[in-house]
Write a protein that holds these residues in place. Structure first.
Motif, PDB file in Angstrom:
ATOM      1  N   GLU A 145      -6.027  -7.064  -4.529  1.00  0.00           N
ATOM      2  CA  GLU A 145      -5.893  -6.640  -5.933  1.00  0.00           C
ATOM      3  C   GLU A 145      -6.737  -7.605  -6.748  1.00  0.00           C
ATOM      4  N   MET A 146      -7.567  -7.074  -7.637  1.00  0.00           N
ATOM      5  CA  MET A 146      -8.508  -7.906  -8.361  1.00  0.00           C
ATOM      6  C   MET A 146      -8.239  -7.865  -9.860  1.00  0.00           C
ATOM      7  N   LYS A 147      -8.300  -9.024 -10.485  1.00  0.00           N
ATOM      8  CA  LYS A 147      -8.123  -9.120 -11.933  1.00  0.00           C
ATOM      9  C   LYS A 147      -9.304  -9.885 -12.515  1.00  0.00           C
ATOM     10  N   ASN A 148      -9.697  -9.491 -13.738  1.00  0.00           N
ATOM     11  CA  ASN A 148     -10.807 -10.192 -14.386  1.00  0.00           C
ATOM     12  C   ASN A 148     -10.426 -11.611 -14.765  1.00  0.00           C
ATOM     13  N   LYS A 149      -9.170 -11.800 -15.193  1.00  0.00           N
ATOM     14  CA  LYS A 149      -8.777 -13.096 -15.720  1.00  0.00           C
ATOM     15  C   LYS A 149      -7.364 -13.439 -15.274  1.00  0.00           C
ATOM     16  N   HIS A 150      -7.076 -14.710 -15.207  1.00  0.00           N
ATOM     17  CA  HIS A 150      -5.808 -15.185 -14.651  1.00  0.00           C
ATOM     18  C   HIS A 150      -4.599 -14.783 -15.488  1.00  0.00           C
ATOM     19  N   ASN A 151      -4.785 -14.468 -16.767  1.00  0.00           N
ATOM     20  CA  ASN A 151      -3.630 -14.206 -17.642  1.00  0.00           C
ATOM     21  C   ASN A 151      -3.516 -12.749 -18.065  1.00  0.00           C
ATOM     22  N   THR A 152      -4.077 -11.841 -17.273  1.00  0.00           N
ATOM     23  CA  THR A 152      -4.076 -10.427 -17.677  1.00  0.00           C
ATOM     24  C   THR A 152      -2.851  -9.656 -17.189  1.00  0.00           C
ATOM     25  N   MET A 153      -1.986 -10.285 -16.397  1.00  0.00           N
ATOM     26  CA  MET A 153      -0.792  -9.591 -15.906  1.00  0.00           C
ATOM     27  C   MET A 153       0.460 -10.163 -16.548  1.00  0.00           C
ATOM     28  N   ASN A 154       1.327  -9.279 -17.049  1.00  0.00           N
ATOM     29  CA  ASN A 154       2.626  -9.745 -17.528  1.00  0.00           C
ATOM     30  C   ASN A 154       3.597  -9.824 -16.350  1.00  0.00           C
ATOM     31  N   SER A 155       4.825 -10.233 -16.601  1.00  0.00           N
ATOM     32  CA  SER A 155       5.782 -10.468 -15.514  1.00  0.00           C
ATOM     33  C   SER A 155       6.103  -9.186 -14.762  1.00  0.00           C
ATOM     34  N   ALA A 156       6.215  -8.071 -15.488  1.00  0.00           N
ATOM     35  CA  ALA A 156       6.528  -6.796 -14.821  1.00  0.00           C
ATOM     36  C   ALA A 156       5.391  -6.362 -13.912  1.00  0.00           C
ATOM     37  N   SER A 157       4.150  -6.518 -14.395  1.00  0.00           N
ATOM     38  CA  SER A 157       2.987  -6.149 -13.592  1.00  0.00           C
ATOM     39  C   SER A 157       2.848  -7.055 -12.382  1.00  0.00           C
ATOM     40  N   SER A 158       3.124  -8.344 -12.564  1.00  0.00           N
ATOM     41  CA  SER A 158       3.066  -9.279 -11.437  1.00  0.00           C
ATOM     42  C   SER A 158       4.087  -8.919 -10.362  1.00  0.00           C
ATOM     43  N   ALA A 159       5.312  -8.612 -10.790  1.00  0.00           N
ATOM     44  CA  ALA A 159       6.367  -8.249  -9.837  1.00  0.00           C
ATOM     45  C   ALA A 159       5.996  -6.987  -9.072  1.00  0.00           C
ATOM     46  N   LYS A 160       5.469  -5.998  -9.788  1.00  0.00           N
ATOM     47  CA  LYS A 160       5.087  -4.739  -9.149  1.00  0.00           C
ATOM     48  C   LYS A 160       3.991  -4.967  -8.113  1.00  0.00           C
ATOM     49  N   THR A 161       3.000  -5.786  -8.468  1.00  0.00           N
ATOM     50  CA  THR A 161       1.904  -6.064  -7.537  1.00  0.00           C
ATOM     51  C   THR A 161       2.398  -6.834  -6.321  1.00  0.00           C
ATOM     52  N   TYR A 162       3.277  -7.808  -6.532  1.00  0.00           N
ATOM     53  CA  TYR A 162       3.797  -8.598  -5.421  1.00  0.00           C
ATOM     54  C   TYR A 162       4.598  -7.707  -4.458  1.00  0.00           C
ATOM     55  N   ILE A 163       5.424  -6.824  -5.001  1.00  0.00           N
ATOM     56  CA  ILE A 163       6.228  -5.923  -4.156  1.00  0.00           C
ATOM     57  C   ILE A 163       5.318  -5.018  -3.324  1.00  0.00           C
ATOM     58  N   LYS A 164       4.226  -4.562  -3.959  1.00  0.00           N
ATOM     59  CA  LYS A 164       3.251  -3.742  -3.231  1.00  0.00           C
ATOM     60  C   LYS A 164       2.659  -4.523  -2.056  1.00  0.00           C
ATOM     61  N   MET A 165       2.317  -5.775  -2.284  1.00  0.00           N
ATOM     62  CA  MET A 165       1.750  -6.602  -1.226  1.00  0.00           C
ATOM     63  C   MET A 165       2.774  -6.889  -0.131  1.00  0.00           C
ATOM     64  N   GLN A 166       3.991  -7.148  -0.562  1.00  0.00           N
ATOM     65  CA  GLN A 166       5.067  -7.411   0.395  1.00  0.00           C
ATOM     66  C   GLN A 166       5.286  -6.204   1.308  1.00  0.00           C
ATOM     67  N   ALA A 167       5.256  -5.024   0.724  1.00  0.00           N
ATOM     68  CA  ALA A 167       5.435  -3.798   1.510  1.00  0.00           C
ATOM     69  C   ALA A 167       4.298  -3.618   2.510  1.00  0.00           C
ATOM     70  N   GLN A 168       3.087  -3.973   2.113  1.00  0.00           N
ATOM     71  CA  GLN A 168       1.939  -3.844   3.008  1.00  0.00           C
ATOM     72  C   GLN A 168       2.079  -4.767   4.218  1.00  0.00           C
ATOM     73  N   ILE A 169       2.549  -5.990   3.998  1.00  0.00           N
ATOM     74  CA  ILE A 169       2.720  -6.948   5.088  1.00  0.00           C
ATOM     75  C   ILE A 169       3.856  -6.525   6.019  1.00  0.00           C
ATOM     76  N   LEU A 170       4.910  -5.928   5.470  1.00  0.00           N
ATOM     77  CA  LEU A 170       5.991  -5.417   6.310  1.00  0.00           C
ATOM     78  C   LEU A 170       5.493  -4.262   7.188  1.00  0.00           C
ATOM     79  N   GLU A 171       4.559  -3.490   6.667  1.00  0.00           N
ATOM     80  CA  GLU A 171       4.007  -2.354   7.416  1.00  0.00           C
ATOM     81  C   GLU A 171       2.981  -2.811   8.442  1.00  0.00           C
ATOM     82  N   ASP A 172       2.230  -3.860   8.117  1.00  0.00           N
ATOM     83  CA  ASP A 172       1.151  -4.342   8.988  1.00  0.00           C
ATOM     84  C   ASP A 172       1.209  -5.869   9.028  1.00  0.00           C
TER      85      ASP A 172
END
Length: 334
Positions: free
Chosen positions: A122-149
């Motif tokens: 997942e790519m972001k232009n800048k370090h502060n472009t994600m709020n807490s909800a967006s960060s949590a959603k992205t992390y859960i997506k990554m966590q699910a990917q690692i559980l699958e593979d």
């Protein structure tokens, strides 16, 4: 001069730079008053900024135009950062899902020593472009990917990170700190290093970028310099307020962009444009845009090869948008 980037060919790099520049096309269109106010500017902020920063109307308006263009251009720079990886060996830029997927059958050595064969990004232009909800959603997506593979890593790659880094991404999910050694927060230079094995690969690309951009811009006839007319149109509208000092007349022209239906603002303008006061407020902004456009066209015609009878801009304006007598003798600019 020999091409020094061994992770992308000169032809592909130039083509990618050209594609990014072409995405600027719409933003390079000239701004008139209607386009300038398409999302409703904040007149009070403009007036505060002008006074506090000690600038003139032209500079403050041009700064706002630049801000509007720049906001749109951030997406185009995101395109550059993401889609360049389509030219890197082993990389894919999917249409949906992940921004980049990198596969290496020989194995990808992570900074903590783990070896995986696929990296999802997942790519972001800048370090502060994600709020807490967006960060949590992205992390859960990554966590699910690692559980699958379990033979993969997931990276949050930041083009503008706080510093060069390749660290475990620590964030909050449901109020709890979470982290995983294969879910990492990586700066762009370190990501280039992962892909190429060259810790200076991103630096080398940046050193080539200005030269190639300039060459492509000079070659590409489709890249035009915008000719913005917002300030001139605002001055034309300010000319309707002949009884006010010049600075306040310009302020009123700016106020009308956001407050044309507010009590007290519209009365003088409705009278000057000969619009019915009872039902004119709701459509006043459209009348202002039309007035500004007609005035601009009249001035272009006056300045061009085709003479305007009597030299009066009012002669080319429709009867429903008459120019007050004082407009051809508008105040001199500061």
């Amino acid at each position: 001069m020999a091409w020094e980037l061994d992770f992308i060919t000169e032809e592909n790099f130039r083509e990618h730079v050209r594609a990014t520049i072409m995405k600027y096309g719409e933003k390079l269109q000239s701004y008139d008053l209607k386009r300038f106010n398409s999302n409703l500017v904040d007149p009070v902020k403009l007036i505060f900024d002008k006074s506090v920063y000690g600038t003139g109307w032209e500079e403050i308006v041009n700064n706002e135009i630049f801000r509007q263009r720049d906001k749109s251009n951030n997406n185009d720079i995101g395109y550059f950062h993401q889609n360049i990886f389509a030219y890197f060996a082993g990389c894919e830029v999917p249409a949906a899902g992940w921004d980049v997927i990198y596969r290496n059958p020989s194995g990808i050595i992570m900074s903590d020593g783990d070896i995986v064969h696929t990296v999802y990004v997942e790519m972001k232009n800048k370090h502060n472009t994600m709020n807490s909800a967006s960060s949590a959603k992205t992390y859960i997506k990554m966590q699910a990917q690692i559980l699958e593979d379990d033979d993969c890593a997931c990276l949050l790659v930041e083009a503008i990170a706080k510093k060069s880094q390749d660290i475990k991404w620590v964030t909050k999910v449901d109020g709890k700190n979470v982290q995983h050694r294969l879910i990492r927060r990586v700066s762009m230079d370190r990501f280039y290093d992962i892909l190429t094995g060259d810790d200076k690969a991103f630096y080398k690309m940046c050193m080539k970028l200005p030269e190639v951009i300039n060459e492509v811009v000079n070659e590409e006839r489709g890249v035009s310099v915008p000719c913005d007319t917002v300030v001139e149109e605002l001055r034309g509208i300010a000319g309707l307020y002949s009884d006010l000092p010049e600075n306040l007349a310009m302020a009123m022209a700016v106020y009308m962009l956001g407050f044309s239906t507010y009590a007290g603002f519209a009365d003088g303008m409705l009278q000057n444009l000969h619009i019915n006061i009872e039902d004119g407020k709701e459509t006043l902004l459209k009348h202002i845009y039309k007035y500004a456009e007609n005035l601009r066209q009249a001035e272009l015609k006056t300045a061009g090869a085709v003479p305007v009878p009597g030299g009066n801009a009012a002669d080319v304006l429709p009867a429903e948008f008459p120019l007050p007598d004082m407009v051809p003798e508008r105040r001199r600019r500061n």
